[in-house]
Design a protein around this motif. Structure first.
Motif, short mmCIF file in Angstrom:
data_model
loop_
_atom_site.label_atom_id
_atom_site.label_comp_id
_atom_site.label_asym_id
_atom_site.label_seq_id
_atom_site.Cartn_x
_atom_site.Cartn_y
_atom_site.Cartn_z
N ALA A 120 4.28 3.67 8.30
CA ALA A 120 5.29 4.73 8.30
C ALA A 120 5.22 5.61 7.05
O ALA A 120 5.77 6.71 7.03
CB ALA A 120 6.69 4.12 8.42
N GLY A 121 4.56 5.15 5.99
CA GLY A 121 4.53 5.89 4.74
C GLY A 121 3.14 6.37 4.37
O GLY A 121 2.22 6.37 5.19
N THR A 122 3.01 6.75 3.11
CA THR A 122 1.72 7.26 2.61
C THR A 122 1.21 6.45 1.43
O THR A 122 0.16 6.79 0.87
CB THR A 122 1.88 8.73 2.19
N ALA A 123 1.92 5.41 1.04
CA ALA A 123 1.52 4.61 -0.13
C ALA A 123 0.22 3.87 0.16
O ALA A 123 -0.19 3.68 1.32
CB ALA A 123 2.62 3.62 -0.48
N ASP A 124 -0.43 3.42 -0.91
CA ASP A 124 -1.67 2.65 -0.78
C ASP A 124 -1.42 1.25 -0.24
O ASP A 124 -2.33 0.62 0.32
CB ASP A 124 -2.37 2.53 -2.14
N GLY A 125 -0.20 0.76 -0.43
CA GLY A 125 0.10 -0.59 0.03
C GLY A 125 1.58 -0.88 -0.01
O GLY A 125 2.37 -0.13 -0.58
N VAL A 126 1.95 -1.99 0.64
CA VAL A 126 3.33 -2.47 0.66
C VAL A 126 3.29 -3.94 0.28
O VAL A 126 2.59 -4.72 0.94
CB VAL A 126 3.97 -2.29 2.05
N MET A 127 4.04 -4.32 -0.75
CA MET A 127 4.03 -5.71 -1.19
C MET A 127 5.45 -6.25 -1.23
O MET A 127 6.42 -5.49 -1.32
CB MET A 127 3.37 -5.86 -2.55
N LEU A 128 5.55 -7.57 -1.16
CA LEU A 128 6.85 -8.21 -1.29
C LEU A 128 7.21 -8.41 -2.76
O LEU A 128 6.33 -8.55 -3.61
CB LEU A 128 6.85 -9.57 -0.60
N SER A 129 8.50 -8.42 -3.02
CA SER A 129 9.03 -8.86 -4.29
C SER A 129 9.77 -10.17 -4.07
O SER A 129 10.37 -10.38 -3.01
CB SER A 129 9.99 -7.82 -4.88
N ASP A 130 9.73 -11.06 -5.07
CA ASP A 130 10.40 -12.34 -4.90
C ASP A 130 11.88 -12.24 -5.28
O ASP A 130 12.40 -11.15 -5.56
CB ASP A 130 9.68 -13.44 -5.67
N ALA A 131 12.56 -13.38 -5.30
CA ALA A 131 14.00 -13.39 -5.55
C ALA A 131 14.35 -12.84 -6.92
O ALA A 131 15.47 -12.35 -7.13
CB ALA A 131 14.53 -14.81 -5.39
N GLY A 186 12.67 -10.37 -8.36
CA GLY A 186 12.16 -9.00 -8.47
C GLY A 186 10.72 -8.90 -8.92
O GLY A 186 10.23 -7.79 -9.18
N ARG A 187 10.02 -10.02 -9.00
CA ARG A 187 8.62 -9.98 -9.42
C ARG A 187 7.72 -9.57 -8.27
O ARG A 187 7.92 -9.99 -7.13
CB ARG A 187 8.18 -11.35 -9.96
N ASP A 188 6.71 -8.76 -8.59
CA ASP A 188 5.74 -8.33 -7.58
C ASP A 188 4.94 -9.51 -7.08
O ASP A 188 4.58 -10.41 -7.84
CB ASP A 188 4.78 -7.30 -8.17
N GLN A 189 4.64 -9.49 -5.77
CA GLN A 189 3.80 -10.51 -5.15
C GLN A 189 2.62 -9.80 -4.46
O GLN A 189 2.64 -9.58 -3.25
CB GLN A 189 4.61 -11.32 -4.13
N PRO A 190 1.61 -9.40 -5.23
CA PRO A 190 0.50 -8.63 -4.64
C PRO A 190 -0.34 -9.41 -3.65
O PRO A 190 -1.15 -8.81 -2.94
CB PRO A 190 -0.34 -8.23 -5.87
N LEU A 191 -0.14 -10.73 -3.57
CA LEU A 191 -0.85 -11.53 -2.57
C LEU A 191 0.04 -11.87 -1.38
O LEU A 191 -0.21 -12.81 -0.65
CB LEU A 191 -1.39 -12.82 -3.20
N VAL A 192 1.08 -11.05 -1.21
CA VAL A 192 1.87 -11.04 0.04
C VAL A 192 2.08 -9.58 0.35
O VAL A 192 3.15 -9.00 0.13
CB VAL A 192 3.22 -11.77 -0.11
N ALA A 193 1.04 -8.94 0.88
CA ALA A 193 1.04 -7.48 0.95
C ALA A 193 0.14 -6.97 2.06
O ALA A 193 -0.72 -7.70 2.57
CB ALA A 193 0.58 -6.90 -0.40
#
Length: 327
Positions: free
Chosen positions: A119-130, A132-139
């Protein structure tokens, strides 16, 4: 007028990183550690089963889902090198990038990542944990920017991607972040493993977890309405007899398989069996009402006999001694 068919989702691939050293687990084979009776790796593979090609970066091992195996060179080069190796074995324009230690990753979360990416134009979508830390291996990522920046990083370092931290890649990408504290939970320690094992046995989770594990074990990919099956089992247990519940669900599965399988066949078999259970329950209710009425009538007759003249010699104990299900 018939509604237009829903647009098909673009094809995507998946890369699962499963070759880490697991130092915080004492060097245990973390992807093989079982949570809810299933290896962590199999749980992740089930969540991304819609991928056209799933590449696992690790030494080959038996898995519940078909995958393609590869390894970074040299082995143990870290997550960035592993990602580069996995990406080279994919062809889709979008790719899921996942670690192999996510016990609560679900198909729904995978769909959400992909939906936001499309739906967007970003290079990727990743999860953040509880926290607020980035989780680039859940993306979910677009493959082209990944390949471009990985190539630049490899060219800029004598050892290629080996030993480089993942943040070097993440910092070059335009990313959208979404929060999912449950799906982003990863198992780095034995305490994490214990917490995951405890959570899946909680009342609100245990049934779905068991069904998912059973489907994986039996090689069943059919997604059925478990609510319908549970209602049927309850009706069979209450309207017929308790052992009828497991036997009925077995027969429904057998009938659905004979009818060619599929969601519709299961639903049709459930509907027929549920209607039969309803008829049994109605008959039982009618019999109980009839017996209650007969007993009431008998009691009324006894009272009348005791209140009236007894010149006919009839015993006033006769009607009250009748069986309660007489009539």
């Amino acid at each position: 007028m018939n509604a237009a068919p829903a647009p098909s989702r673009p094809a995507h691939d998946a890369v699962v990183l499963a070759g880490g050293a697991s130092r915080r687990l004492g060097g245990a084979d973390k992807p093989a550690v079982r949570v809810g009776g299933r290896p962590l790796l199999d749980r992740v593979l089930a969540a991304c089963a819609t991928a056209g090609t799933t590449v696992v970066v690790a030494e080959p091992r038996p898995t519940a889902h078909p995958v393609r195996w590869t390894r970074e060179d040299p082995p143990g080069g870290g997550p960035l090198a592993a990602l580069g190796a996995g990406l080279r074995a994919t062809t889709a324009d979008e790719v899921l990038v996942l670690s192999a230690d996510l016990p609560f990753l679900s198909e729904q979360t995978v769909r959400r990542l992909l939906d936001v990416l499309y739906a967007g134009t970003a290079d990727g979508v990743m999860l953040s944990d509880a926290d607020g830390r980035d989780q680039p291996l859940v993306a979910a990522y677009r493959s082209a920017p990944l390949r471009h920046h990985l190539a630049e990083l490899a060219a800029a370092h004598d050892d290629g991607l080996s030993g480089l931290p993942l943040r070097l890649l993440v910092g070059r990408l335009e990313l959208t972040r979404i929060t999912d504290p449950v799906a982003s939970f990863d198992c780095d320690t034995w305490d994490d493993i214990a917490a995951a094992r405890s959570r899946i046995r909680e009342h609100g989770h245990v049934l779905d977890e068991w069904i998912s594990a059973a489907k994986d074990e039996l090689g069943i990919e059919l997604d059925v309405d478990t609510g319908v099956l549970l209602d049927l089992a309850r009706d069979a247990a209450h309207g017929v007899a308790r052992p009828a519940a497991p036997l009925t669900t077995f027969l429904v599965g057998y009938a659905a398989a004979n009818a060619g399988g599929g969601r519709e066949a299961v639903a049709e078999a459930c509907a027929k069996a549920a209607a039969l259970a309803d008829r049994w329950a109605k008959e039982a209710a009618d019999e109980e009402a009839s017996a209650t009425g007969a007993a009431g009538a008998g009691s009324g007759g006894s009272r009348a006999a005791s209140d009236g003249p007894a010149s006919d010699g009839a015993s006033t104990d006769g009607p009250s001694g009748a069986r309660p299900d007489a009539g």
